[in-house]
Design a protein around this motif. Structure first.
Motif, PDB file in Angstrom:
ATOM      1  N   ARG A 192       0.815  -1.365   0.003  1.00 39.94           N
ATOM      2  CA  ARG A 192      -0.079   0.051  -0.083  1.00 39.94           C
ATOM      3  C   ARG A 192       0.835   1.231  -0.049  1.00 39.94           C
ATOM      4  N   ARG A 193       0.576   2.267  -0.882  1.00 41.08           N
ATOM      5  CA  ARG A 193       1.231   3.579  -0.711  1.00 41.08           C
ATOM      6  C   ARG A 193       0.176   4.613  -1.029  1.00 41.08           C
ATOM      7  N   SER A 194       0.321   5.987  -0.672  1.00 44.42           N
ATOM      8  CA  SER A 194      -0.653   6.860  -0.812  1.00 44.42           C
ATOM      9  C   SER A 194       0.045   7.613  -2.048  1.00 44.42           C
ATOM     10  N   GLN A 216      -4.802  10.080  -0.803  1.00 46.91           N
ATOM     11  CA  GLN A 216      -4.165  10.526   0.224  1.00 46.91           C
ATOM     12  C   GLN A 216      -4.795  11.354   1.242  1.00 46.91           C
ATOM     13  N   TRP A 217      -4.462  10.889   2.622  1.00 48.31           N
ATOM     14  CA  TRP A 217      -5.085  11.412   3.628  1.00 48.31           C
ATOM     15  C   TRP A 217      -4.512  12.575   4.002  1.00 48.31           C
ATOM     16  N   ILE A 218      -5.340  13.651   4.091  1.00 51.72           N
ATOM     17  CA  ILE A 218      -4.390  15.150   4.585  1.00 51.72           C
ATOM     18  C   ILE A 218      -5.166  15.679   5.340  1.00 51.72           C
ATOM     19  N   THR A 219      -4.574  16.421   6.176  1.00 48.81           N
ATOM     20  CA  THR A 219      -5.316  17.243   7.265  1.00 48.81           C
ATOM     21  C   THR A 219      -5.192  18.715   6.803  1.00 48.81           C
ATOM     22  N   GLU A 220      -3.832  19.129   6.946  1.00 47.29           N
ATOM     23  CA  GLU A 220      -3.339  20.833   6.878  1.00 47.29           C
ATOM     24  C   GLU A 220      -4.541  21.578   7.698  1.00 47.29           C
ATOM     25  N   ALA A 279     -11.503  14.353  10.928  1.00 49.47           N
ATOM     26  CA  ALA A 279     -10.392  13.278  11.152  1.00 49.47           C
ATOM     27  C   ALA A 279      -9.482  13.259   9.772  1.00 49.47           C
ATOM     28  N   ARG A 334       8.915   3.875  -0.453  1.00 50.32           N
ATOM     29  CA  ARG A 334       9.745   4.531   0.610  1.00 50.32           C
ATOM     30  C   ARG A 334      10.191   3.655   1.688  1.00 50.32           C
ATOM     31  N   ARG A 369      10.716   1.693   4.834  1.00 52.63           N
ATOM     32  CA  ARG A 369      10.043   1.397   5.978  1.00 52.63           C
ATOM     33  C   ARG A 369      10.809   0.786   7.130  1.00 52.63           C
TER      34      ARG A 369
HETATM   35  C1  LIG Z   1      -3.997  12.135  10.458  1.00 47.16           C
HETATM   36  C2  LIG Z   1      -3.158  12.200   9.249  1.00 47.16           C
HETATM   37  C3  LIG Z   1      -3.045  13.467   8.625  1.00 47.16           C
HETATM   38  C4  LIG Z   1      -2.158  13.827   7.586  1.00 47.16           C
HETATM   39  N1  LIG Z   1      -2.029  14.970   7.064  1.00 47.16           N
HETATM   40  C5  LIG Z   1      -1.050  15.074   6.010  1.00 47.16           C
HETATM   41  C6  LIG Z   1      -0.931  16.494   5.353  1.00 47.16           C
HETATM   42  O1  LIG Z   1      -1.605  17.205   5.997  1.00 47.16           O
HETATM   43  N2  LIG Z   1      -0.163  16.501   4.470  1.00 47.16           N
HETATM   44  C7  LIG Z   1       0.538  15.612   3.901  1.00 47.16           C
HETATM   45  O2  LIG Z   1       1.630  15.699   3.059  1.00 47.16           O
HETATM   46  N3  LIG Z   1       0.645  14.162   4.349  1.00 47.16           N
HETATM   47  C8  LIG Z   1      -0.274  13.988   5.514  1.00 47.16           C
HETATM   48  N4  LIG Z   1      -0.428  12.695   5.908  1.00 47.16           N
HETATM   49  C9  LIG Z   1       0.455  11.767   5.299  1.00 47.16           C
HETATM   50  C10 LIG Z   1      -0.087  11.025   4.243  1.00 47.16           C
HETATM   51  O3  LIG Z   1      -1.395  10.679   4.245  1.00 47.16           O
HETATM   52  C11 LIG Z   1       0.721   9.464   3.616  1.00 47.16           C
HETATM   53  O4  LIG Z   1       0.628   8.736   4.652  1.00 47.16           O
HETATM   54  C12 LIG Z   1       2.131  10.311   3.353  1.00 47.16           C
HETATM   55  O5  LIG Z   1       2.125  10.964   2.020  1.00 47.16           O
HETATM   56  C13 LIG Z   1       3.145   9.035   3.206  1.00 47.16           C
HETATM   57  O6  LIG Z   1       2.770   7.969   2.094  1.00 47.16           O
HETATM   58  P1  LIG Z   1       2.355   6.136   2.515  1.00 47.16           P
HETATM   59  O7  LIG Z   1       1.071   6.540   3.269  1.00 47.16           O
HETATM   60  O8  LIG Z   1       2.364   5.698   1.378  1.00 47.16           O
HETATM   61  O9  LIG Z   1       3.167   6.104   3.419  1.00 47.16           O
HETATM   62  C14 LIG Z   1      -1.439  12.504   6.946  1.00 47.16           C
HETATM   63  C15 LIG Z   1      -1.632  11.143   7.548  1.00 47.16           C
HETATM   64  C16 LIG Z   1      -2.292  10.981   8.616  1.00 47.16           C
HETATM   65  C17 LIG Z   1      -2.543   9.668   9.261  1.00 47.16           C
END
Ligand SMILES: Cc1cc2nc3c(=O)[nH]c(=O)nc-3n(C[C@H](O)[C@H](O)[C@H](O)COP(=O)(O)O)c2cc1C
Length: 188
Positions: free
Chosen positions: A9-11, A134-138, A159, A174, A176
């Protein structure tokens, strides 16, 4: 779900997500997956805000206004462009709202964790449909004025915003951490 699917799995970063995104039927499937998460006492402590089409730009205009006023001119023009186009990075954005319920048995932290599981299930379901995400908050996940723009209740919070679309290119692997570095067997 095949184990290989989880182990690989990757984002895909939001800026690398393009059309096509999930259609209305597929979005409903994503939400169906999102609500199929562990949920102590079946409290249903989450809900989902879906942004598609023009709504993404409209949200951007409104959040850019909030940003502009908060920073009182202390920003570069490109920052405002980034605010306006935030949700335009992907065809579909799903806001996962943690919506905790008063409960004597289930602490709010558990209910928030359940919303986190919803975020992850959406990502997995999107992958299963052939999309990336991709899961993002910002800052917009934590700002009280954005919370009111999203019409969140006092007890609610974001969330995550799950950006979903088609990957421009496959993400690179990447590094791990090895499982042994993080695990141990408890002994008395
Ligand atoms: C709760 C949460 C909030 C996140 N917020 C951000 C964010 O605001 N910006 C960002 O670039 N990645 C954020 N991430 C990380 C990405 O979702 C992602 O995990 C990252 O790009 C790494 O990729 P991977 O999931 O393939 O390891 C967040 C992850 C989590 C769990």
């Amino acid at each position: 779900m095949p184990l290989q699917f989880l182990l690989k799995r990757r984002s895909v970063v939001a800026s690398q997500l393009q059309e096509p995104g999930p259609d209305k039927t597929q979005i409903k499937e994503l939400i169906r997956a999102a609500i199929r998460v562990p949920d102590h006492k079946a409290l249903t402590p989450w809900r989902f805000l879906v942004f598609t089409g023009d709504a993404r730009a409209q949200f951007g205009e409104a959040s850019a206004d909030i940003y502009e006023k908060a920073h009182k001119g202390e920003y570069l023009p490109r920052h405002l462009v980034a605010e306006r186009t935030r949700f335009l990075r992907a065809p579909v954005v799903i806001g996962v709202i943690s919506s905790p319920v008063e409960s004597e048995k289930v602490p709010a932290s558990e209910q928030l964790l359940s919303a986190g599981a919803s975020c992850q299930n959406i990502l997995h379901a999107a992958s299963a449909l052939g999309f990336s995400g991709q899961w993002i908050t910002e800052w917009i996940a934590y700002d009280p004025q954005i919370a009111s723009l999203l019409r969140l209740e006092e007890s609610e919070s974001v969330a995550g915003f799950i950006y979903i679309g088609t990957a421009v290119a496959a993400p690179k692997e990447r590094l791990r951490v090895e499982p042994n570095e993080l695990m141990s067997y408890w002994k008395s």
